[in-house]
Design an enzyme around this catalytic site. Structure first.
Site, PDB file in Angstrom:
ATOM      1  N   ILE A 198       7.833  -8.205 -25.499  1.00  0.00           N
ATOM      2  CA  ILE A 198       6.842  -7.060 -25.085  1.00  0.00           C
ATOM      3  C   ILE A 198       7.078  -5.676 -25.352  1.00  0.00           C
ATOM      4  CG2 ILE A 198       5.759  -6.016 -22.635  1.00  0.00           C
ATOM      5  CD1 ILE A 198       4.672  -9.183 -23.091  1.00  0.00           C
ATOM      6  N   PRO A 199       6.522  -5.253 -25.813  1.00  0.00           N
ATOM      7  CA  PRO A 199       7.663  -3.761 -26.672  1.00  0.00           C
ATOM      8  C   PRO A 199       7.233  -2.703 -25.398  1.00  0.00           C
ATOM      9  CG  PRO A 199       5.209  -4.723 -27.343  1.00  0.00           C
ATOM     10  CD  PRO A 199       5.289  -5.251 -26.459  1.00  0.00           C
ATOM     11  N   CYS A 200       8.323  -3.281 -24.537  1.00  0.00           N
ATOM     12  CA  CYS A 200       8.303  -1.436 -23.463  1.00  0.00           C
ATOM     13  C   CYS A 200       9.334  -0.386 -24.463  1.00  0.00           C
ATOM     14  CB  CYS A 200       9.551  -2.041 -22.673  1.00  0.00           C
ATOM     15  SG  CYS A 200      10.609  -2.995 -22.992  1.00  0.00           S
ATOM     16  N   HIS A 201       9.972  -0.711 -25.942  1.00  0.00           N
ATOM     17  CA  HIS A 201      10.371   1.003 -26.801  1.00  0.00           C
ATOM     18  C   HIS A 201       9.155   1.429 -27.155  1.00  0.00           C
ATOM     19  CE1 HIS A 201       9.783  -2.689 -29.337  1.00  0.00           C
ATOM     20  NE2 HIS A 201       9.600  -1.858 -29.989  1.00  0.00           N
ATOM     21  N   ARG A 202       7.936   0.849 -26.870  1.00  0.00           N
ATOM     22  CA  ARG A 202       7.477   1.493 -27.570  1.00  0.00           C
ATOM     23  C   ARG A 202       6.758   2.565 -26.784  1.00  0.00           C
ATOM     24  NH1 ARG A 202       3.945  -3.850 -30.177  1.00  0.00           N
ATOM     25  NH2 ARG A 202       5.420  -4.114 -32.221  1.00  0.00           N
TER      26      ARG A 202
END
Length: 289
Positions: free
Chosen positions: A244-248
């Site tokens: 779940i790409p929270c780094h984006r």
């Protein structure tokens, strides 16, 4: 810690030192100069880079520059409201990885994991030592220990579901973990969170690889445009970082904002994706589809 995990931690450590050198004014260092600063031969440094990200150190440098996040926001901003919605029972694509998603009911979440068996194990990852947790339904937790340390990472994840039974069983998780880090095949997620958190994590899945969005855009996408702070908290509480790409998620200014497992990890993830997507534009198109 097994040999693979030690190698992964070493590789990430090399990347971490490279980030520091570049930030200290080494943006224009040649391969030979950068390798020398790290007390390595150019050939050895090049091999480590290729093993880690698959592109040359020179190309990777441009993605580690401090202005890269702002450039992403300017050139690769994703308007989530115009994106194809991903239902909770649907699937999202991360490169060639298919994610099957199932969320706990609010009642199950409120019980803080009571009656839930969670398996865990440590694995090699592109971003150092990673803790993977999962139920019989799929991965429910993913933590990166390179910046925080292994014990704090474990304590953090266990505290999310304090009533659960935790069992060490890396063999049970290995197929899911290997698919997740290789970004190929299929893996299942068992998301355990409050309803607002689930909505935010669902929105994060709509951001294609190599693109970014903002916390305020996420708030709008879930129908709560004034809940930017709550959205930021939910992003930080994402239990399955990377998948779940929270780094984006970035601030409106283009600043990186926070990252639960350390800002160097966030920067490395963004750079890793950008480098790979530029080398494989077809993958980027599939990720947006």
């Amino acid at each position: 810690m097994n040999i693979e995990a030690r190698e992964s931690t070493y590789h990430y450590g090399v990347m971490r030192r490279a980030i520091e050198l570049i930030d200290d004014g080494g943006e224009d260092l040649t391969l030979e100069q950068l390798a020398a600063r790290m007390d390595m031969s150019a050939a050895h440094f090049q091999r480590l880079f290729s093993a880690w990200v698959g592109v040359s150190p020179k190309r990777y440098q441009q993605y580690l520059r401090l202005g890269h996040a702002k450039a992403l926001l300017r050139d690769r901003f994703t308007t989530l409201q115009a994106s194809h919605a991903v239902g909770l029972s649907g699937s999202g694509r991360l490169h060639d990885l298919f994610l099957r998603w199932e969320a706990m009911s609010p009642g199950e979440y409120a019980r803080k994991g009571d009656g839930l068996r969670i398996f865990w194990g440590w694995f090699d990852s592109p971003f150092g030592l990673a803790l993977v947790m999962g139920t019989e339904k799929g991965i429910c937790g993913l933590a990166f220990a390179a910046e925080t340390g292994a014990e704090p990472a474990m304590a953090d994840m266990r505290a999310r579901w304090p009533q659960a039974e935790f069992l060490e069983d890396p063999a049970a998780l290995r197929p899911l973990a290997e698919a997740a880090f290789a970004q190929k095949g299929e893996t299942a997620l068992h998301m355990i969170g409050a309803p607002l958190q689930i909505k935010v994590w669902e929105a994060l899945l709509r951001i294609p690889s190599g693109h970014v969005s903002t916390y305020s855009e996420l708030a709008q996408a879930i129908g709560s445009p004034r809940a930017v702070r709550a959205v930021g908290t939910a992003v930080g509480r994402n239990p399955v970082s990377w998948l779940i790409p929270c780094h984006r998620a970035l601030r409106k200014s283009g600043a990186l904002g926070g990252y639960h497992w350390g800002l160097p990890v966030k920067r490395a993830m963004l750079a890793y994706e950008a480098a790979r997507d530029e080398d494989n534009p077809a993958q980027d198109a599939r990720a947006a589809g």
